[in-house]
Design an enzyme around this catalytic site. Sequence first.
Site, mmCIF file in Angstrom:
data_model
loop_
_atom_site.group_PDB
_atom_site.id
_atom_site.type_symbol
_atom_site.label_atom_id
_atom_site.label_comp_id
_atom_site.label_asym_id
_atom_site.label_seq_id
_atom_site.Cartn_x
_atom_site.Cartn_y
_atom_site.Cartn_z
ATOM 1 C CE LYS A 75 39.014 48.191 23.757
ATOM 2 N NZ LYS A 75 39.496 46.977 24.401
ATOM 3 C CG ASP A 112 39.003 43.583 23.164
ATOM 4 O OD1 ASP A 112 40.135 43.608 22.648
ATOM 5 O OD2 ASP A 112 38.450 44.598 23.633
HETATM 6 P P1 NDP Z 1 38.035 50.813 30.770
HETATM 7 O O1 NDP Z 1 38.559 52.175 31.071
HETATM 8 O O2 NDP Z 1 36.878 50.677 29.853
HETATM 9 O O3 NDP Z 1 37.617 50.101 32.161
HETATM 10 C C1 NDP Z 1 38.469 50.156 33.259
HETATM 11 C C2 NDP Z 1 37.989 49.209 34.352
HETATM 12 O O4 NDP Z 1 38.993 49.173 35.371
HETATM 13 C C3 NDP Z 1 36.693 49.633 35.026
HETATM 14 O O5 NDP Z 1 35.971 48.492 35.397
HETATM 15 C C4 NDP Z 1 37.206 50.372 36.278
HETATM 16 O O6 NDP Z 1 36.303 50.350 37.378
HETATM 17 C C5 NDP Z 1 38.409 49.520 36.637
HETATM 18 N N1 NDP Z 1 39.419 50.247 37.431
HETATM 19 C C6 NDP Z 1 40.178 51.287 37.034
HETATM 20 N N2 NDP Z 1 41.022 51.660 38.038
HETATM 21 C C7 NDP Z 1 40.761 50.836 39.088
HETATM 22 C C8 NDP Z 1 41.296 50.721 40.391
HETATM 23 N N3 NDP Z 1 42.257 51.537 40.836
HETATM 24 N N4 NDP Z 1 40.821 49.740 41.209
HETATM 25 C C9 NDP Z 1 39.842 48.904 40.762
HETATM 26 N N5 NDP Z 1 39.284 48.978 39.531
HETATM 27 C C10 NDP Z 1 39.751 49.934 38.704
HETATM 28 O O7 NDP Z 1 39.298 49.969 30.263
HETATM 29 P P2 NDP Z 1 39.307 48.676 29.313
HETATM 30 O O8 NDP Z 1 38.210 47.793 29.756
HETATM 31 O O9 NDP Z 1 39.348 49.063 27.885
HETATM 32 O O10 NDP Z 1 40.731 48.023 29.644
HETATM 33 C C11 NDP Z 1 40.959 47.356 30.882
HETATM 34 C C12 NDP Z 1 42.340 46.699 30.890
HETATM 35 O O11 NDP Z 1 42.405 45.637 29.954
HETATM 36 C C13 NDP Z 1 43.494 47.648 30.546
HETATM 37 O O12 NDP Z 1 44.592 47.362 31.389
HETATM 38 C C14 NDP Z 1 43.815 47.282 29.106
HETATM 39 O O13 NDP Z 1 45.170 47.553 28.772
HETATM 40 C C15 NDP Z 1 43.552 45.783 29.133
HETATM 41 N N6 NDP Z 1 43.230 45.262 27.796
HETATM 42 C C16 NDP Z 1 44.047 44.320 27.253
HETATM 43 C C17 NDP Z 1 43.781 43.798 26.015
HETATM 44 C C18 NDP Z 1 44.684 42.781 25.450
HETATM 45 O O14 NDP Z 1 44.585 42.517 24.247
HETATM 46 N N7 NDP Z 1 45.535 42.141 26.239
HETATM 47 C C19 NDP Z 1 42.616 44.217 25.226
HETATM 48 C C20 NDP Z 1 41.789 45.176 25.902
HETATM 49 C C21 NDP Z 1 42.116 45.692 27.130
HETATM 50 P P3 NDP Z 1 35.127 51.465 37.512
HETATM 51 O O15 NDP Z 1 33.985 50.985 36.686
HETATM 52 O O16 NDP Z 1 34.858 51.476 38.982
HETATM 53 O O17 NDP Z 1 35.706 52.775 37.016
#
Ligand code: NDP
Length: 281
Positions: free
Chosen positions: A74, A111
Amino acid sequence: MSGAGEAPSPALYGLVGHPVAHSWSPFIHGMFAKATGQHLVYRLFDVTAEDFERETRRLIASGARGLNVTLPHKQAAALLVQEMTARAARAGAVNTLVLRADSTLLGDNTDGVGLLDDLERNLGLELGDRRILILGAGGAVRGVIAPLLERKPGQLVIANRTPQRATDLAAEFADLGPIGACSIERIAGPPYDLIINGTSAGLHGEMPEMPPGLVGAETVCYDMAYGRGHTPFTLWAKSLHCHRIKKGWGMLVEQAAAAFALWRGIRPDTAPVLRALAKHR
Ligand code: NDP
C-alpha cells in the site's frame, strides 16, 4: 480489443498483493457487477514487493482499468501514482488505483471509510469520546487513523510489535487528535471501549502476547482480518468475555464498494453481499 460483431470484452480490474489466494474480492466485485449491470472481470495477481512496480505498470499497460492493492504494497502504491485523493495522501497509503481518461493513475484509500461504515452503519457503534486501541502500524492502520480521529475519540492508542513504527505513526497524525503510541507489552488499562486488530499476525496463526486488564464487559473487539471461524485475536477476545466480537468482513465489503464506485461511478448495495458472505463464515 473486440472484432466487428463480437461482444465487447469485459473491463479488467483486480487485486495486487502477496499473498492474495485467500481473497474474497473477486466474489464481492462479481456480485456488485451483477447487481449493477456492469460488464467487468476481477482477477487476483500475486506479486511480490520486488516485482510490484513493474507488474502493476504492466497490468495497467495491458488494459486493467483499476486495481486494488493489498499487503504489503500500500505504501509502494502511493509512490506509483500521479495524484492521490486527500485521504490517501493523509494516510500515505493507497489501496485503490484508478486509470483515468488521460492515462494517469489516481490513488485512493478506501480502508478508512470501509472500517468506519462497518463500525458505525453496520454495527451501530458511537466512537465519540471512546477509548480506542489499535494493534499494528502497517498499511491498513495508516488508512484508518485519520477517519477514526475525525470522530473525536477520547483517546486513540497505536501499539505495534516494532514500537518505533507506532511512535512514527502517532507523530504523523498528532495534529488530528489525542493519539498515543507504545509497544504491545506496554499497553496499559483500564479496559478500552474498542480494540481493533490491524496486525497481520493472524495470517500466520499468531497473536501477540497481550498484557492483562485491556478488555472489560463493555469492550468491542474488531479484527480487521477475516476468514472462517475464529481468528487468534477473536479467540483471545472471547477468552476475556468481551461485549462483542467482529471480524473484518464488513470493512472488506464496504471498502470494496467505495472502490467500485470510484471505478464505475455507481455505488453498489452492500447488504446482499454481506448476507451472501455470512453463509461462508
Ligand atoms: P502490513 O504488512 O502493512 O502490516 C502488518 C502489521 O502487522 C505490522 O504492524 C506488523 O508489525 C504486524 N505484525 C505482523 N506479524 C505480527 C506478529 N506475529 N505479531 C505482532 N504483530 C505482527 O499489513 P496491512 O496493514 O496491510 O494488513 C494488516 C491486516 O489487516 C491483515 O490481516 C489484512 O488482511 C487486514 N486488512 C483487512 C482489511 C479489510 O477490509 N477487512 C483491509 C486491509 C487490511 P511490525 O511493524 O512489527 O512488522
